[in-house]
Enzyme design. Structure first.
Site, PDB file in Angstrom:
ATOM      1  N   ARG A 181       0.722  -1.013   0.058  1.00 35.11           N
ATOM      2  CA  ARG A 181       0.202   0.051   0.031  1.00 35.11           C
ATOM      3  C   ARG A 181       0.873   1.218  -0.256  1.00 35.11           C
ATOM      4  NH1 ARG A 181      -2.456  -3.566  -1.218  1.00 35.11           N
ATOM      5  NH2 ARG A 181      -4.469  -4.385  -0.289  1.00 35.11           N
ATOM      6  N   SER A 230     -10.163   0.240   3.853  1.00 39.76           N
ATOM      7  CA  SER A 230      -9.378  -0.127   5.504  1.00 39.76           C
ATOM      8  C   SER A 230      -8.711   1.144   5.798  1.00 39.76           C
ATOM      9  CB  SER A 230      -8.162  -0.806   4.684  1.00 39.76           C
ATOM     10  OG  SER A 230      -8.925  -2.203   4.343  1.00 39.76           O
ATOM     11  N   GLU A 300      -3.822   3.635   6.671  1.00 35.37           N
ATOM     12  CA  GLU A 300      -3.576   3.250   5.354  1.00 35.37           C
ATOM     13  C   GLU A 300      -4.254   4.410   4.820  1.00 35.37           C
ATOM     14  OE1 GLU A 300      -4.552  -0.520   3.612  1.00 35.37           O
ATOM     15  OE2 GLU A 300      -5.679   0.530   1.870  1.00 35.37           O
TER      16      GLU A 300
HETATM   17  C1  LIG Z   1     -15.596   0.488   0.082  1.00 33.12           C
HETATM   18  C2  LIG Z   1     -14.216   0.593  -0.290  1.00 33.12           C
HETATM   19  C3  LIG Z   1     -13.444  -0.465  -0.544  1.00 33.12           C
HETATM   20  C4  LIG Z   1     -11.994  -0.280  -0.662  1.00 33.12           C
HETATM   21  N1  LIG Z   1     -11.257  -1.466  -0.957  1.00 33.12           N
HETATM   22  C5  LIG Z   1     -10.006  -1.363  -1.141  1.00 33.12           C
HETATM   23  C6  LIG Z   1      -9.179  -2.764  -1.621  1.00 33.12           C
HETATM   24  O1  LIG Z   1      -9.684  -3.816  -1.586  1.00 33.12           O
HETATM   25  N2  LIG Z   1      -7.880  -2.690  -1.804  1.00 33.12           N
HETATM   26  C7  LIG Z   1      -7.281  -1.147  -1.870  1.00 33.12           C
HETATM   27  O2  LIG Z   1      -6.103  -1.110  -2.090  1.00 33.12           O
HETATM   28  N3  LIG Z   1      -7.927  -0.359  -1.677  1.00 33.12           N
HETATM   29  C8  LIG Z   1      -9.216  -0.179  -1.303  1.00 33.12           C
HETATM   30  N4  LIG Z   1     -10.036   0.960  -0.915  1.00 33.12           N
HETATM   31  C9  LIG Z   1      -9.283   2.155  -0.841  1.00 33.12           C
HETATM   32  C10 LIG Z   1      -9.375   2.895  -2.126  1.00 33.12           C
HETATM   33  O3  LIG Z   1     -10.328   2.644  -3.166  1.00 33.12           O
HETATM   34  C11 LIG Z   1      -7.892   2.817  -2.835  1.00 33.12           C
HETATM   35  O4  LIG Z   1      -6.855   2.897  -2.186  1.00 33.12           O
HETATM   36  C12 LIG Z   1      -7.991   3.595  -4.184  1.00 33.12           C
HETATM   37  O5  LIG Z   1      -6.634   3.289  -4.894  1.00 33.12           O
HETATM   38  C13 LIG Z   1      -7.686   5.121  -4.039  1.00 33.12           C
HETATM   39  O6  LIG Z   1      -8.107   5.864  -5.331  1.00 33.12           O
HETATM   40  P1  LIG Z   1      -8.557   7.069  -5.358  1.00 33.12           P
HETATM   41  O7  LIG Z   1      -8.904   7.507  -6.859  1.00 33.12           O
HETATM   42  O8  LIG Z   1     -10.072   7.123  -4.647  1.00 33.12           O
HETATM   43  O9  LIG Z   1      -7.815   8.121  -4.809  1.00 33.12           O
HETATM   44  P2  LIG Z   1      -7.941   9.078  -3.450  1.00 33.12           P
HETATM   45  O10 LIG Z   1      -8.423   8.398  -2.324  1.00 33.12           O
HETATM   46  O11 LIG Z   1      -8.351  10.336  -3.889  1.00 33.12           O
HETATM   47  O12 LIG Z   1      -6.180   9.561  -3.149  1.00 33.12           O
HETATM   48  C14 LIG Z   1      -5.455   8.464  -2.693  1.00 33.12           C
HETATM   49  C15 LIG Z   1      -3.989   8.801  -2.674  1.00 33.12           C
HETATM   50  O13 LIG Z   1      -3.574   8.765  -3.947  1.00 33.12           O
HETATM   51  C16 LIG Z   1      -3.044  10.148  -4.377  1.00 33.12           C
HETATM   52  N5  LIG Z   1      -3.252  10.097  -5.914  1.00 33.12           N
HETATM   53  C17 LIG Z   1      -4.839  10.113  -6.141  1.00 33.12           C
HETATM   54  N6  LIG Z   1      -4.703  10.145  -7.615  1.00 33.12           N
HETATM   55  C18 LIG Z   1      -3.322  10.683  -8.108  1.00 33.12           C
HETATM   56  C19 LIG Z   1      -2.549  10.850  -9.217  1.00 33.12           C
HETATM   57  N7  LIG Z   1      -3.316  11.101 -10.400  1.00 33.12           N
HETATM   58  N8  LIG Z   1      -1.242  11.111  -9.194  1.00 33.12           N
HETATM   59  C20 LIG Z   1      -0.637  10.914  -7.712  1.00 33.12           C
HETATM   60  N9  LIG Z   1      -1.103  10.480  -6.880  1.00 33.12           N
HETATM   61  C21 LIG Z   1      -2.471  10.402  -6.747  1.00 33.12           C
HETATM   62  C22 LIG Z   1      -3.594  11.094  -3.386  1.00 33.12           C
HETATM   63  O14 LIG Z   1      -2.512  12.182  -3.481  1.00 33.12           O
HETATM   64  C23 LIG Z   1      -3.759  10.226  -2.211  1.00 33.12           C
HETATM   65  O15 LIG Z   1      -2.417  10.309  -1.615  1.00 33.12           O
HETATM   66  C24 LIG Z   1     -11.437   0.845  -0.559  1.00 33.12           C
HETATM   67  C25 LIG Z   1     -12.190   2.023  -0.399  1.00 33.12           C
HETATM   68  C26 LIG Z   1     -13.228   1.791  -0.111  1.00 33.12           C
HETATM   69  C27 LIG Z   1     -14.147   3.087  -0.014  1.00 33.12           C
END
Ligand SMILES: Cc1cc2nc3c(=O)[nH]c(=O)nc-3n(C[C@H](O)[C@H](O)[C@H](O)COP(=O)(O)OP(=O)(O)OC[C@H]3O[C@@H](n4cnc5c(N)ncnc54)[C@H](O)[C@@H]3O)c2cc1C
Length: 321
Positions: A181, A230, A300
């Site tokens: 992660r 998480s 996380e």
């Molecule tokens: C119901 C639920 C289930 C989930 N299950 C999982 C799972 O099974 N496995 C898992 O790994 N995660 C899970 N997650 C967490 C989440 O979906 C992941 O971490 C996802 O990859 C985050 O993407 P996001 O677009 O929402 O990023 P954000 O939450 O908007 O940002 C997360 C981080 O990524 C950075 N970021 C975003 N876009 C960019 C970019 N273009 N360039 C550089 N940095 C960037 C941001 O600055 C921040 O630090 C879950 C979340 C929810 C709500």
């Protein structure tokens, strides 16, 4: 520092000619899964990569920039986010296509689910796990998102990114410095697209794997709640949820924030939670787990922005440092 419209006015002509959308005092609770937190001074949604590069080269270095995806792993503090928040538009960054028999190129605003279905359509296996992750590809690249025994790092070939000045870079899988992660790629980089590699697989097998992912989620995770997924990383040799459960924190509530009774490593906004409630709950859980098992849980979820004056939350509530 200037805030809101004053910040935009100060930059004046520097922002002229940009094709993306600039919104002063943007409500971060509208664009994050937790539906909590304060305002960003300004939100910029670039039209495409050239527009983003022009913005980056125009905005002076002292103005803070924060890149967000779809906010499914983000806790925004109530005092809001200084400077500009950048959110990539689906129009300019949301394309995904197979570019070879087992390779896919995807823009950073492509939903993970969309990448899974593009892979399915092309008969490329190994992407079913994205079917269950509600983020976009930029977030997956930064978080090394993973599920069902597969992580982003196992599929990434190369990543395109812009730096703070707007210069383009290509990072190899090794350059991304992946760990659980986590990516050690420089924090100021904005990922704009990536190439992924899977393997040939028949569509029926891929479909079955995607259905299994979805079914599993619906039975064990509160996926329809306002949550950030998480809350804490799994510590070495155990699961965060087991330690949270052992410390008696399943269902624990502070204000409108609760550790989900269904999956106790998921924090949820039951309706009225503030950023403060959510972070205070998280630090309370960390404190209790440390007391119970001697384990220091690591967040996380990414926490961004400033505390509301008088409402700072200290790590481990300032008690057990
Ligand atoms: C119901 C639920 C289930 C989930 N299950 C999982 C799972 O099974 N496995 C898992 O790994 N995660 C899970 N997650 C967490 C989440 O979906 C992941 O971490 C996802 O990859 C985050 O993407 P996001 O677009 O929402 O990023 P954000 O939450 O908007 O940002 C997360 C981080 O990524 C950075 N970021 C975003 N876009 C960019 C970019 N273009 N360039 C550089 N940095 C960037 C941001 O600055 C921040 O630090 C879950 C979340 C929810 C709500």
């Amino acid at each position: 520092m200037m805030r809101g419209q004053a910040l935009i006015d100060k930059l004046g002509d520097r922002l002229a000619g940009l094709r993306g959308r600039i919104t002063p005092n943007a409500e971060m609770d509208k664009i994050t899964w937790f539906r909590a937190g304060g305002l960003a001074d300004a939100l910029f949604q670039p039209a495409d990569e050239d527009d983003l590069a022009a913005f980056l080269s125009a905005v002076p270095e002292e103005i803070p920039l924060t890149i967000v995806g779809v906010g499914s792993n983000l806790l925004v503090r109530d005092g809001g986010v200084a400077g500009f928040v950048i959110r990539l538009s689906a129009k300019g960054f949301g394309e995904a296509e197979a570019i070879g028999p087992t390779t896919i190129k995807a823009g950073a605003a492509t939903p993970d689910k969309r990448l899974a279905s593009v892979a399915y359509e092309a008969g490329i296996g190994g992407f079913h796990f994205y079917h269950g992750i509600p983020g976009a590809i930029g977030g997956a690249l930064r978080m090394n998102a993973g599920a069902n025994g597969v992580e982003t790092r196992e599929r990434v070939v190369e990543v395109r990114a812009l730096d703070r000045k707007g210069n383009a870079h290509t990072l190899s899988n090794v350059d991304m410095g992946y760990a659980y992660r986590h990516s050690a790629a420089p924090s100021g980089l904005i990922f704009t697209s990536a190439v992924f590699e899977g393997s040939l697989e028949d569509k029926a097998t891929i479909k079955a794997a995607m259905d299994a992912v979805q079914h599993h989620r619906e039975t064990v995770q509160p996926i329809r709640e306002k949550t950030g997924g998480s809350t804490f990383k799994n510590p070495e040799g155990t699961s965060a949820w087991k330690e949270i459960d052992k410390a008696g924190c399943r269902g624990l509530m502070i204000g409108g924030a609760q550790m989900s009774p269904m999956h106790c490593n998921f924090m949820i906004n039951t309706g009225t939670a503030t950023g403060y409630d959510l972070e205070y709950l998280g630090e309370t859980v960390r404190t209790r787990v440390l007391e119970k098992s001697g384990i220091r849980l690591q967040w996380e979820i990414k926490r961004i922005g400033e505390f509301r004056p008088g409402h700072a939350v200290q790590e481990f509530l300032g008690q057990l440092l």
